[in-house]
Design a protein around this motif. Structure first.
Motif, PDB file in Angstrom:
ATOM      1  N   LYS A  64       1.004  -1.522   0.232  1.00 41.19           N
ATOM      2  CA  LYS A  64      -0.103   0.378  -0.125  1.00 41.19           C
ATOM      3  C   LYS A  64       0.832   1.478  -0.180  1.00 41.19           C
ATOM      4  CE  LYS A  64      -3.490   2.242   2.671  1.00 41.19           C
ATOM      5  NZ  LYS A  64      -4.582   2.716   3.788  1.00 41.19           N
ATOM      6  N   ASP A  65       0.481   2.218  -0.408  1.00 35.21           N
ATOM      7  CA  ASP A  65       0.809   3.594  -0.852  1.00 35.21           C
ATOM      8  C   ASP A  65       0.087   4.168  -0.379  1.00 35.21           C
ATOM      9  OD1 ASP A  65       1.474   6.188  -1.675  1.00 35.21           O
ATOM     10  OD2 ASP A  65       2.794   5.425  -3.870  1.00 35.21           O
ATOM     11  N   GLN A  66       0.728   4.650   0.838  1.00 35.52           N
ATOM     12  CA  GLN A  66      -0.212   6.078   2.418  1.00 35.52           C
ATOM     13  C   GLN A  66      -0.659   7.278   0.868  1.00 35.52           C
ATOM     14  OE1 GLN A  66      -1.629   4.715   4.925  1.00 35.52           O
ATOM     15  NE2 GLN A  66      -0.628   3.487   5.543  1.00 35.52           N
ATOM     16  N   LYS A  67       0.740   7.360   0.580  1.00 34.91           N
ATOM     17  CA  LYS A  67       0.545   8.844   0.154  1.00 34.91           C
ATOM     18  C   LYS A  67      -0.792   8.980  -1.387  1.00 34.91           C
ATOM     19  CE  LYS A  67       5.581  10.225   0.840  1.00 34.91           C
ATOM     20  NZ  LYS A  67       6.470  11.150  -0.023  1.00 34.91           N
ATOM     21  N   THR A  68      -0.762   7.888  -1.910  1.00 36.80           N
ATOM     22  CA  THR A  68      -2.075   7.864  -3.016  1.00 36.80           C
ATOM     23  C   THR A  68      -3.103   7.205  -2.920  1.00 36.80           C
ATOM     24  OG1 THR A  68      -0.773   6.042  -3.710  1.00 36.80           O
ATOM     25  CG2 THR A  68       0.125   7.925  -4.768  1.00 36.80           C
ATOM     26  N   ASN A  69      -2.841   6.267  -1.961  1.00 42.46           N
ATOM     27  CA  ASN A  69      -3.778   6.279  -1.575  1.00 42.46           C
ATOM     28  C   ASN A  69      -4.323   4.228  -2.204  1.00 42.46           C
ATOM     29  OD1 ASN A  69      -6.025   4.710   0.460  1.00 42.46           O
ATOM     30  ND2 ASN A  69      -7.241   5.989  -0.617  1.00 42.46           N
ATOM     31  N   ARG A  70      -2.983   4.338  -2.893  1.00 47.87           N
ATOM     32  CA  ARG A  70      -3.726   3.333  -3.794  1.00 47.87           C
ATOM     33  C   ARG A  70      -2.364   2.042  -3.527  1.00 47.87           C
ATOM     34  NH1 ARG A  70      -0.721   1.566  -8.833  1.00 47.87           N
ATOM     35  NH2 ARG A  70      -2.512   1.335 -10.630  1.00 47.87           N
ATOM     36  N   SER A  71      -2.454   0.595  -4.077  1.00 45.43           N
ATOM     37  CA  SER A  71      -1.940  -0.363  -3.972  1.00 45.43           C
ATOM     38  C   SER A  71      -1.838  -1.290  -5.127  1.00 45.43           C
ATOM     39  CB  SER A  71      -2.717  -1.474  -2.989  1.00 45.43           C
ATOM     40  OG  SER A  71      -3.142  -1.414  -1.407  1.00 45.43           O
ATOM     41  N   ARG A  72       0.031  -1.299  -5.060  1.00 49.15           N
ATOM     42  CA  ARG A  72       0.858  -2.552  -5.797  1.00 49.15           C
ATOM     43  C   ARG A  72       0.303  -3.735  -5.758  1.00 49.15           C
ATOM     44  NH1 ARG A  72       5.663  -1.304  -6.744  1.00 49.15           N
ATOM     45  NH2 ARG A  72       6.127  -0.550  -4.752  1.00 49.15           N
ATOM     46  N   ALA A  73       0.095  -4.999  -6.353  1.00 49.66           N
ATOM     47  CA  ALA A  73      -0.257  -6.215  -6.248  1.00 49.66           C
ATOM     48  C   ALA A  73       1.058  -6.431  -7.305  1.00 49.66           C
ATOM     49  CB  ALA A  73      -1.162  -6.560  -7.370  1.00 49.66           C
ATOM     50  N   LEU A  74       2.034  -7.243  -6.504  1.00 51.43           N
ATOM     51  CA  LEU A  74       3.775  -7.610  -7.199  1.00 51.43           C
ATOM     52  C   LEU A  74       3.227  -9.737  -6.820  1.00 51.43           C
ATOM     53  CD1 LEU A  74       5.600  -5.853  -4.710  1.00 51.43           C
ATOM     54  CD2 LEU A  74       4.581  -4.648  -7.300  1.00 51.43           C
ATOM     55  N   SER A  75       4.163 -10.033  -7.938  1.00 50.89           N
ATOM     56  CA  SER A  75       4.623 -11.455  -7.821  1.00 50.89           C
ATOM     57  C   SER A  75       5.065 -11.966  -7.110  1.00 50.89           C
ATOM     58  CB  SER A  75       4.880 -11.697  -9.414  1.00 50.89           C
ATOM     59  OG  SER A  75       4.160 -10.781 -10.827  1.00 50.89           O
ATOM     60  N   LYS A  76       6.063 -11.233  -6.484  1.00 51.57           N
ATOM     61  CA  LYS A  76       6.815 -11.628  -5.585  1.00 51.57           C
ATOM     62  C   LYS A  76       6.758 -11.008  -4.567  1.00 51.57           C
ATOM     63  CE  LYS A  76      10.547 -13.577  -8.884  1.00 51.57           C
ATOM     64  NZ  LYS A  76      11.372 -13.877  -9.322  1.00 51.57           N
ATOM     65  N   PRO A  77       7.023 -11.511  -2.971  1.00 53.15           N
ATOM     66  CA  PRO A  77       6.863 -10.416  -2.025  1.00 53.15           C
ATOM     67  C   PRO A  77       7.982  -9.858  -1.364  1.00 53.15           C
ATOM     68  CG  PRO A  77       7.690 -12.767  -1.268  1.00 53.15           C
ATOM     69  CD  PRO A  77       7.353 -13.243  -2.721  1.00 53.15           C
ATOM     70  N   GLN A  78       7.774  -8.924  -1.036  1.00 53.31           N
ATOM     71  CA  GLN A  78       9.151  -7.753  -1.046  1.00 53.31           C
ATOM     72  C   GLN A  78       8.514  -7.369   0.028  1.00 53.31           C
ATOM     73  OE1 GLN A  78       8.787  -4.055  -3.871  1.00 53.31           O
ATOM     74  NE2 GLN A  78       9.257  -5.680  -5.424  1.00 53.31           N
ATOM     75  N   ALA A  79       9.615  -5.953   0.955  1.00 54.72           N
ATOM     76  CA  ALA A  79       9.331  -5.583   2.445  1.00 54.72           C
ATOM     77  C   ALA A  79       8.074  -4.987   2.817  1.00 54.72           C
ATOM     78  CB  ALA A  79      10.630  -4.834   2.595  1.00 54.72           C
ATOM     79  N   ALA A  80       7.262  -5.257   3.397  1.00 58.89           N
ATOM     80  CA  ALA A  80       6.062  -4.596   4.038  1.00 58.89           C
ATOM     81  C   ALA A  80       4.940  -5.029   3.459  1.00 58.89           C
ATOM     82  CB  ALA A  80       6.515  -3.221   4.172  1.00 58.89           C
ATOM     83  N   SER A  81       5.063  -5.635   2.243  1.00 56.68           N
ATOM     84  CA  SER A  81       3.660  -6.362   1.567  1.00 56.68           C
ATOM     85  C   SER A  81       3.046  -7.553   1.770  1.00 56.68           C
ATOM     86  CB  SER A  81       4.259  -7.049  -0.143  1.00 56.68           C
ATOM     87  OG  SER A  81       5.272  -7.946   0.588  1.00 56.68           O
ATOM     88  N   LYS A  82       2.061  -7.755   1.976  1.00 57.62           N
ATOM     89  CA  LYS A  82       1.122  -8.766   2.595  1.00 57.62           C
ATOM     90  C   LYS A  82       0.926  -9.813   1.593  1.00 57.62           C
ATOM     91  CE  LYS A  82      -0.353  -5.681   6.363  1.00 57.62           C
ATOM     92  NZ  LYS A  82      -1.213  -5.165   6.957  1.00 57.62           N
ATOM     93  N   GLU A  83       0.366 -10.926   1.298  1.00 58.30           N
ATOM     94  CA  GLU A  83       0.274 -11.894   0.550  1.00 58.30           C
ATOM     95  C   GLU A  83      -1.510 -11.587   0.642  1.00 58.30           C
ATOM     96  OE1 GLU A  83      -0.150 -16.273   0.054  1.00 58.30           O
ATOM     97  OE2 GLU A  83      -0.634 -16.292   1.691  1.00 58.30           O
TER      98      GLU A  83
END
Length: 229
Positions: A115-134
């Motif tokens: 989640k991007d707090q500044k834009t109130n938008r989320s990105r869906a990633l193919s692989k886990p990254q720091a702070a990501s949630k399944e």
């Protein structure tokens, strides 16, 4: 304005309502009026309650989304329903109208949401990254019109903008959802994502409960798909 017609289910312990696209579920820090306050006011007037009305928000759906939202009317029910949400014991099914049919037309989407707090938008990633949630959901194609496709979505996790971000990542943005890649907006700023049903074991009576929310009646495309059932 909220009224009796918006109540899908109610007893002494809980209430399920059919939210309109554009309504906030819960009051934000700026104090913007929300569905939560409308329901409290309605119950207070209807039941002639002299004091404050207790109402607990069990789950939220995004402001531009319509459909079933569950609230607790007692603290006991709220505690139990919150535990059920945490343990994924409440089944939430959504309907979405998308511009492109996913390939395959039925399957599972598994991503990692950031989640991007500044834009109130989320990105869906193919692989886990720091702070990501399944993020996990299952979908299936129900029907198609000339330009749109109806998907039924069984939501397995409850991440920020999860369905919107995952379908966009899969190349199937939701109708009207400019934030996640839709071609055009809809009148009123809503999107064609609808909380179709909630199913759970009643927190007090321990009986199975399933509540289905009719789609918005003022949208001709929703009307078209609902008549195909």
């Amino acid at each position: 304005m909220f009224g009796k017609k918006d109540i899908l289910y109610e007893d002494n312990h809980l209430i399920v309502v059919n939210k309109r696209a554009g309504d906030l579920v819960q009051t934000d820090p700026e104090g913007t009026p929300a569905l939560e306050d409308e329901i409290k006011g309605f119950i207070k007037k209807r039941d002639g309650k002299p004091g404050d009305v207790f109402l607990g928000v069990v789950h939220r759906i995004d402001r531009p989304v319509s459909g079933a939202v569950l609230f607790a009317k007692t603290s006991k029910a709220l505690v139990r329903l919150n535990r059920m949400i945490k343990e994924r014991e409440i089944e939430k099914v959504y309907w979405a109208l998308v511009e492109q049919l996913p390939d395959p037309a039925e399957g599972t989407l598994r991503h990692f949401i950031v989640k991007d707090q500044k834009t109130n938008r989320s990105r869906a990633l193919s692989k886990p990254q720091a702070a990501s949630k399944e993020a996990l959901l299952e979908y299936r194609h129900i029907a198609s019109s000339a330009n749109y496709h109806l998907l039924e979505i069984d939501l397995k996790t409850g991440r920020h903008h999860q369905i919107r971000a995952q379908l966009s990542k899969a190349g199937s943005p939701i109708r009207g959802d400019l934030k996640y890649g839709a071609k055009r907006s809809m009148p009123g700023g809503g999107i064609s994502l609808h909380s179709r049903s909630v199913s759970f074991l009643h927190p007090v009576r321990k009986e199975p409960v399933k509540i289905t929310a009719p789609v918005p009646t003022d949208d001709n495309l929703w009307k078209f798909f609902s008549e195909l059932e």
